[in-house]
Write an enzyme that holds these catalytic residues in place. Structure first.
Site, mmCIF file in Angstrom:
data_model
loop_
_atom_site.group_PDB
_atom_site.id
_atom_site.type_symbol
_atom_site.label_atom_id
_atom_site.label_comp_id
_atom_site.label_asym_id
_atom_site.label_seq_id
_atom_site.Cartn_x
_atom_site.Cartn_y
_atom_site.Cartn_z
ATOM 1 N N GLU A 254 0.845 -0.735 0.124
ATOM 2 C CA GLU A 254 0.527 -0.214 -0.157
ATOM 3 C C GLU A 254 0.721 1.519 -0.291
ATOM 4 O O GLU A 254 -0.104 2.649 -0.623
ATOM 5 C CB GLU A 254 -0.859 -0.542 1.504
ATOM 6 C CG GLU A 254 -2.127 0.746 1.074
ATOM 7 C CD GLU A 254 -3.259 0.306 1.991
ATOM 8 O OE1 GLU A 254 -3.268 0.246 3.380
ATOM 9 O OE2 GLU A 254 -5.012 1.165 2.364
ATOM 10 N N HIS A 281 8.693 -26.268 -0.114
ATOM 11 C CA HIS A 281 7.495 -27.115 -0.762
ATOM 12 C C HIS A 281 6.940 -27.105 -1.265
ATOM 13 O O HIS A 281 5.805 -27.654 -1.793
ATOM 14 C CB HIS A 281 6.832 -28.549 0.076
ATOM 15 C CG HIS A 281 7.885 -28.702 1.016
ATOM 16 N ND1 HIS A 281 8.350 -30.243 0.370
ATOM 17 C CD2 HIS A 281 8.779 -28.474 2.629
ATOM 18 C CE1 HIS A 281 9.436 -30.314 1.402
ATOM 19 N NE2 HIS A 281 9.485 -29.518 2.340
ATOM 20 N N LYS A 396 -13.931 2.536 -3.402
ATOM 21 C CA LYS A 396 -15.053 2.289 -1.947
ATOM 22 C C LYS A 396 -16.137 3.420 -2.867
ATOM 23 O O LYS A 396 -17.017 3.182 -2.383
ATOM 24 C CB LYS A 396 -13.907 3.233 -0.706
ATOM 25 C CG LYS A 396 -13.316 2.316 -0.793
ATOM 26 C CD LYS A 396 -12.562 3.159 0.829
ATOM 27 C CE LYS A 396 -11.587 3.094 1.417
ATOM 28 N NZ LYS A 396 -11.148 4.123 2.566
HETATM 29 O O1 PA5 Z 1 -2.759 2.029 5.867
HETATM 30 C C1 PA5 Z 1 -3.993 2.215 5.735
HETATM 31 O O2 PA5 Z 1 -4.158 3.907 5.469
HETATM 32 C C2 PA5 Z 1 -5.567 1.244 5.524
HETATM 33 O O3 PA5 Z 1 -4.780 -0.521 4.986
HETATM 34 C C3 PA5 Z 1 -5.949 1.847 6.757
HETATM 35 O O4 PA5 Z 1 -5.622 1.347 7.745
HETATM 36 C C4 PA5 Z 1 -7.493 0.905 6.855
HETATM 37 O O5 PA5 Z 1 -7.915 1.181 5.056
HETATM 38 C C5 PA5 Z 1 -8.063 1.233 7.048
HETATM 39 O O6 PA5 Z 1 -8.249 2.413 7.729
HETATM 40 P P1 PA5 Z 1 -9.370 3.059 8.774
HETATM 41 O O7 PA5 Z 1 -8.814 3.190 10.416
HETATM 42 O O8 PA5 Z 1 -9.103 4.530 8.701
HETATM 43 O O9 PA5 Z 1 -10.288 2.491 9.382
#
Ligand code: PA5
Length: 407
Positions: A254, A281, A396
């Site tokens: 990410e 494996h 989203k």
């Molecule tokens: O690293 C990030 O920003 C995302 O993976 C968030 O942690 C994830 O989308 C969850 O978001 P939130 O904490 O706003 O619910």
């Protein structure tokens, strides 16, 4: 030093290392995770005292950066320690998973931590609504979120406890904030030792110690070779590191898969989490003989504490396996790791190995902070914004439209 990191690749470009280091030093002014190892944990420990002893389960409702870090640490420590409380993680909208998890816990003995930085995440709030319909007692819930978020306002309205997540700490870099520390402290994990480990790593990196040179060399290698070696595997030789690998996949993927800041092009480094010897494996064949686009970091545990030994038994027709007799399993697993390292080096696969002395809070704190620093360094060098995630928004928005069209 809490961990050793041996690099098997050579690098000479000192200038690029200096650029990366000064960018990271500058970034500390705005990016909050760097300061977390030095925070005062008294408010968290005081909060933990407010949770009654009859509470035996802590259920985290959160996803991504709001759950993976605490889960990685809990699952690392849990097998070797008798903890005060069990942690459960509600992360999925899979109805089978939700009902299975609920069947394991007694709601009267469970406290729920609703963790969401944005306070609007569909997964988190669909699950919360379901659980709240089963138990609408606000004393059973604590909310961890950004100050001023809609979730904070909601928590105030129902009279539940609220803990702040600093605004400048991003989700996937939040494991050492309230997001990770609160569930871990409630389970009985030593969060002071966890931060101590992270801080030792931090001091070594920023104080021109062993980790500065190592991390800079490694980051420059990844960045310079990102077009060829764009798949970066962690091969961890312990089942206890399975969820650490999941955390790494989220952090790396990410943070580093993005459009570049100063070009029209998209770049990305692809994380893969492997567990040895199991994945010897399966995935190892691809590493050995597949396309030369992968680097590997091995992670070894030197001392497995409660070790067991292979008995001195000779099996008829299987005498060739007698060399295993009297061998401690800890020695076997590390010999397996060393053998794979040697085999991959012979194939000239770029690799490094990290050794941690044993399973404890300090070591996992250091390891996670190491990976956070590495991610920041590589992000800087490949010219992406490490801390945003615009790519996850499109799906989203479509979901929101679909949901609105239902009503
Ligand atoms: O690293 C990030 O920003 C995302 O993976 C968030 O942690 C994830 O989308 C969850 O978001 P939130 O904490 O706003 O619910």
């Amino acid at each position: 030093m809490l961990m050793k990191n041996k690099l098997y690749f050579k690098l000479k470009n000192k200038k690029i290392q200096e650029i990366a280091f000064s960018a990271i030093c500058e970034e500390q002014k705005n990016i909050g995770y760097y300061a977390l190892p030095e925070q005062n944990i008294t408010p968290i420990l005081e909060y933990c005292k407010t949770i009654p002893e009859r509470i035996k389960n802590i259920a985290v409702i959160g996803i991504g950066g709001s759950s993976l870090g605490a889960k990685a640490i809990y699952e690392f420590i849990k097998p070797t320690r008798k903890l005060q409380r069990k942690l459960y993680f509600f992360e999925s909208t899979d109805p089978i998973n939700i009902t299975t998890l609920l069947s394991k816990i007694d709601l009267e003995k469970t406290h729920f931590l609703i963790i969401s930085k944005s306070g609007t995440t569909v997964e988190t709030f669909s699950i919360y609504k379901y659980i709240y319909s089963l138990k609408n007692d606000s004393k059973s819930y604590t909310f961890i979120t950004d100050p001023g978020s809609p979730l904070e306002k909601y928590a105030h309205k129902i009279g539940a406890s609220i803990l702040d997540l600093p605004n400048n700490v991003g989700g996937r870099f939040s494991v050492l904030s309230t997001v990770g520390l609160v569930p871990l402290a409630l389970s009985g994990i030593d969060i002071q030792a966890l931060l101590y480990g992270a801080n030792t790593l931090k001091k070594s990196f920023f104080g021109a110690g062993y980790m500065q040179d190592t991390l800079l060399k490694k980051a420059v290698f990844y960045a310079q070779n990102h077009a060829q070696y764009h798949i970066n595997c962690i091969f961890a030789y312990s089942e206890t590191l399975k969820y650490f690998c999941e955390w790494y996949v989220q952090l790396w993927g990410e943070s580093l898969g993005k459009k570049q800041r100063h070009s029209a092009f998209n770049v990305g480094l692809t994380p893969i989490g492997l567990i040895g010897p199991k994945d010897q494996h399966s995935f190892l064949q691809l590493l050995m003989e597949g396309t030369r686009d992968k680097s590997v970091t091995f992670i070894k545990i030197e001392d497995f504490q409660d070790d067991i030994v292979i008995p001195d038994i000779s099996l008829p027709h299987l005498e060739s396996l007698d060399s295993l007799n009297n061998l401690p399993f800890s020695k076997l697993i590390n010999m397996q790791c060393d053998s794979v390292i040697k085999a991959l080096l012979e194939e000239e696969i770029p690799l490094d190995s990290i050794s941690i002395s044993k399973v404890n809070e300090g070591n996992i704190g250091a390891l996670m902070y190491y990976y956070e620093l590495l991610t920041s360094l590589v992000g800087e060098l490949i010219d992406v914004n490490t801390y945003d995630q615009p790519g996850v928004e499109a799906g989203k928005i479509i979901l929101k439209k679909k949901l609105n069209s239902l009503s």
